[in-house]
Enzyme design. Structure first.
Site, mmCIF file in Angstrom:
data_model
loop_
_atom_site.group_PDB
_atom_site.id
_atom_site.type_symbol
_atom_site.label_atom_id
_atom_site.label_comp_id
_atom_site.label_asym_id
_atom_site.label_seq_id
_atom_site.Cartn_x
_atom_site.Cartn_y
_atom_site.Cartn_z
ATOM 1 N N ASP A 1 -55.754 -33.230 26.486
ATOM 2 C CA ASP A 1 -55.063 -34.203 27.260
ATOM 3 C C ASP A 1 -55.844 -34.788 28.255
ATOM 4 O O ASP A 1 -56.583 -34.097 29.171
ATOM 5 C CB ASP A 1 -53.451 -33.446 28.027
ATOM 6 C CG ASP A 1 -52.754 -34.940 28.772
ATOM 7 O OD1 ASP A 1 -53.472 -35.710 29.033
ATOM 8 O OD2 ASP A 1 -51.453 -34.546 28.652
ATOM 9 N N TYR B 1 -52.063 -45.636 32.444
ATOM 10 C CA TYR B 1 -51.318 -46.310 33.615
ATOM 11 C C TYR B 1 -52.098 -45.771 34.933
ATOM 12 O O TYR B 1 -52.044 -46.047 35.944
ATOM 13 C CB TYR B 1 -50.083 -46.420 33.867
ATOM 14 C CG TYR B 1 -49.396 -45.018 33.554
ATOM 15 C CD1 TYR B 1 -49.263 -44.076 34.633
ATOM 16 C CD2 TYR B 1 -48.770 -44.611 32.454
ATOM 17 C CE1 TYR B 1 -48.908 -42.785 34.422
ATOM 18 C CE2 TYR B 1 -48.215 -43.348 32.013
ATOM 19 C CZ TYR B 1 -48.209 -42.366 33.353
ATOM 20 O OH TYR B 1 -47.659 -41.252 33.036
ATOM 21 N N LYS B 2 -53.041 -44.571 34.609
ATOM 22 C CA LYS B 2 -53.840 -43.919 35.869
ATOM 23 C C LYS B 2 -55.072 -44.854 35.869
ATOM 24 O O LYS B 2 -55.049 -45.925 36.119
ATOM 25 C CB LYS B 2 -53.844 -42.642 35.342
ATOM 26 C CG LYS B 2 -52.448 -41.940 35.455
ATOM 27 C CD LYS B 2 -52.451 -40.433 35.180
ATOM 28 C CE LYS B 2 -50.941 -39.849 35.089
ATOM 29 N NZ LYS B 2 -51.010 -38.477 34.263
ATOM 30 N N PHE C 1 -49.903 -30.389 33.351
ATOM 31 C CA PHE C 1 -48.773 -31.196 33.669
ATOM 32 C C PHE C 1 -47.631 -30.634 33.150
ATOM 33 O O PHE C 1 -47.619 -30.462 31.889
ATOM 34 C CB PHE C 1 -49.033 -32.479 33.350
ATOM 35 C CG PHE C 1 -48.338 -33.493 34.148
ATOM 36 C CD1 PHE C 1 -48.550 -33.981 35.497
ATOM 37 C CD2 PHE C 1 -47.101 -34.188 33.440
ATOM 38 C CE1 PHE C 1 -47.444 -34.664 36.101
ATOM 39 C CE2 PHE C 1 -46.222 -35.090 33.916
ATOM 40 C CZ PHE C 1 -46.568 -35.235 35.328
ATOM 41 N N ARG D 1 -53.046 -35.374 47.723
ATOM 42 C CA ARG D 1 -53.853 -35.798 46.546
ATOM 43 C C ARG D 1 -54.272 -36.995 46.894
ATOM 44 O O ARG D 1 -53.727 -37.882 47.060
ATOM 45 C CB ARG D 1 -53.089 -35.816 45.361
ATOM 46 C CG ARG D 1 -54.269 -35.814 44.180
ATOM 47 C CD ARG D 1 -53.268 -35.455 42.973
ATOM 48 N NE ARG D 1 -52.045 -36.443 42.633
ATOM 49 C CZ ARG D 1 -51.742 -36.679 41.193
ATOM 50 N NH1 ARG D 1 -51.893 -36.048 40.210
ATOM 51 N NH2 ARG D 1 -50.605 -37.601 41.113
HETATM 52 C C1 LIG Z 1 -49.479 -38.202 33.820
HETATM 53 C C2 LIG Z 1 -49.405 -37.264 33.085
HETATM 54 C C3 LIG Z 1 -48.249 -37.369 31.966
HETATM 55 C C4 LIG Z 1 -47.360 -38.261 32.139
HETATM 56 O O1 LIG Z 1 -46.629 -38.498 30.902
HETATM 57 P P1 LIG Z 1 -45.527 -39.580 30.548
HETATM 58 O O2 LIG Z 1 -44.872 -39.378 29.315
HETATM 59 O O3 LIG Z 1 -46.477 -40.684 30.500
HETATM 60 O O4 LIG Z 1 -44.582 -39.824 31.834
HETATM 61 C C5 LIG Z 1 -48.158 -36.100 31.023
HETATM 62 N N1 LIG Z 1 -49.260 -35.237 31.272
HETATM 63 C C6 LIG Z 1 -50.182 -35.238 31.910
HETATM 64 C C7 LIG Z 1 -51.396 -34.184 31.772
HETATM 65 C C8 LIG Z 1 -50.243 -36.228 32.984
HETATM 66 O O5 LIG Z 1 -51.157 -36.049 33.935
#
Ligand SMILES: *Cc1c(COP(=O)(O)O)cnc(C)c1O
Length: 397
Positions: A184, A209-210, A113, A356
């Protein structure tokens, strides 16, 4: 056996909606509303400042961290909640680099990400010690682990395709090469069985939040392996991670173990939502979730390929090689997703061309999958996506 009828009844989803986006923002567990309301009226409203002690607000980040730990194979006292995932990525990477001071390369992959890569870039620039961020294709990660690597920083499940990294094998390879491994778990926690202890991860981070359904902007979590608990430097040395915040010393001394990964005042209202959202997992087996989610993903792939020949599968076909989501590619993916959402089938779009769909057996069953494909097939066969309105990009896709 997990009773998915029961878990389904725990969520408050609007009528007529098939929600296939729990991988981006989990839906509202019904009890969260009352719990947050109670926090506001009975705790904040009545207790005021006393709530920090008498309602346990101060110890909440660790107490809730332990609850998340149970879902990711982390022992009690090794996980703490707070801040956002981007911040936790920064802390984990800064700490890991300090534990491996003779090396200069951070290894990640192009399926990560972007925020994780951005945070790494920013950190390395700030350190200004000649570190390099090496980004290879996901399939090339294993071969790229050599004795120049300080830290591997990988996301277990690829946010775009759902492709799964082998966390235990890559961690072993990293350790054999003298590197530390950060994982992660943004698309893993609550989606697939995770065992950070068994895989020997050095650090792990994730959001709530996911798949953990704690609501938009809910706080993130960080895990530090017990062997690093007393040596890891937290990088963001805020007062809540101090050994004794209320001594108001002028010098920073890191708190005991995982406490040091706290930064500032925790978001107590959001913590209340997270705490209630985690109740959903009582009586749920991650192995049952995994089995059911693979069945749903396989069914979706089969049905879409049979009925929507214009779409190209972007996820691994083998369910054991993907997380809890399935993506398909189409040049007009954005407009197609908008047309789907307009019909109550909610997934999302990830640039440049991925539609997705997340499959969460907690509230999605085979009937929903089949109904979603009915709508998708109709939208494609009749080009219902082909309007200016559906092509107009919104701020969030
Ligand atoms: C959703 C996601 C994020 C989002 O980071 P936030 O700081 O919560 O906005 C970061 N890394 C990965 C791999 C994600 O899937």
């Amino acid at each position: 056996m997990t009773d998915f009828k029961r878990t389904q009844s725990l969520f408050s989803l609007p009528a007529g909606v098939i929600y296939l986006d729990g991988n981006s923002l989990g839906p509202l567990p019904a009890t969260v509303t009352a719990r947050v309301q109670r926090m506001m009226t009975e705790e904040w409203g009545e207790l005021l400042i006393r709530g920090w002690n008498s309602a346990g607000w101060m110890v909440q980040p660790r107490r809730i961290g332990d609850r998340i730990g149970r879902l990711i194979g982390a022992p009690d006292g090794t996980v703490v909640v707070g801040d956002t995932l981007s911040i936790k990525v920064y802390q984990a990477l800064a700490s890991a680099l300090a534990l491996n001071p003779s090396r200069r390369v951070v290894l990640s992959d192009s399926g990560n990400f972007p925020s994780d890569l951005y945070m790494a870039e920013g950190l390395l620039k700030t350190l200004d010690r000649g570190h390099e961020l090496k980004v290879v294709a996901p399939e090339e990660v294993e071969a790229a682990i050599d004795d120049t690597i300080a830290v591997t920083m990988l996301t277990e499940v690829d946010y775009r395709t759902g492709r799964l990294h082998d966390m235990a094998a890559l961690t072993r390879k990293a350790h054999d090469a003298g590197a530390l491994a950060i994982w992660d778990l943004a698309h893993s926690a609550g989606a697939i069985p995770v065992d950070v202890s068994g895989a020997k991860a050095d650090f792990a981070v994730g959001c709530t939040y996911k798949y953990l359904n704690a609501g938009p902007g809910a706080p993130a979590f960080i895990y530090v392996a017990p062997k690093h608990a007393e040596t890891a430097r937290p990088a963001l040395s805020g007062w809540m991670g101090h050994q004794s915040p209320f001594a108001f010393d002028l010098d920073y001394r890191p708190g005991e173990g995982i406490e040091r990964m706290r930064v500032g005042t925790p978001p107590v209202i959001a913590m209340a939502a997270l705490d209630a959202a985690l109740d959903v997992w009582d009586g749920v087996s991650m192995d049952d979730v995994r089995k059911a989610s693979i069945t749903l993903g396989d069914l979706f792939i089969r049905e879409v390929e049979a009925r929507c020949p214009e779409l190209t599968l972007a996820s691994p076909r083998d369910g054991s090689q993907r997380g809890s989501q399935v993506s398909f590619r189409h040049d007009e993916g954005y407009a197609i997703m908008q047309a789907l959402i307009a019909r109550g089938v909610i997934g999302d779009f990830r640039a440049p061309d991925a539609l997705r769909f997340g499959f969460t057996p907690l509230y999605i069953g085979e009937a929903e999958v089949r109904a979603a494909v009915d709508v998708l097939a109709d939208i494609l066969a009749n080009r219902r996506w082909d309007t200016a309105e559906y092509r107009k990009r919104a701020l969030v896709t």
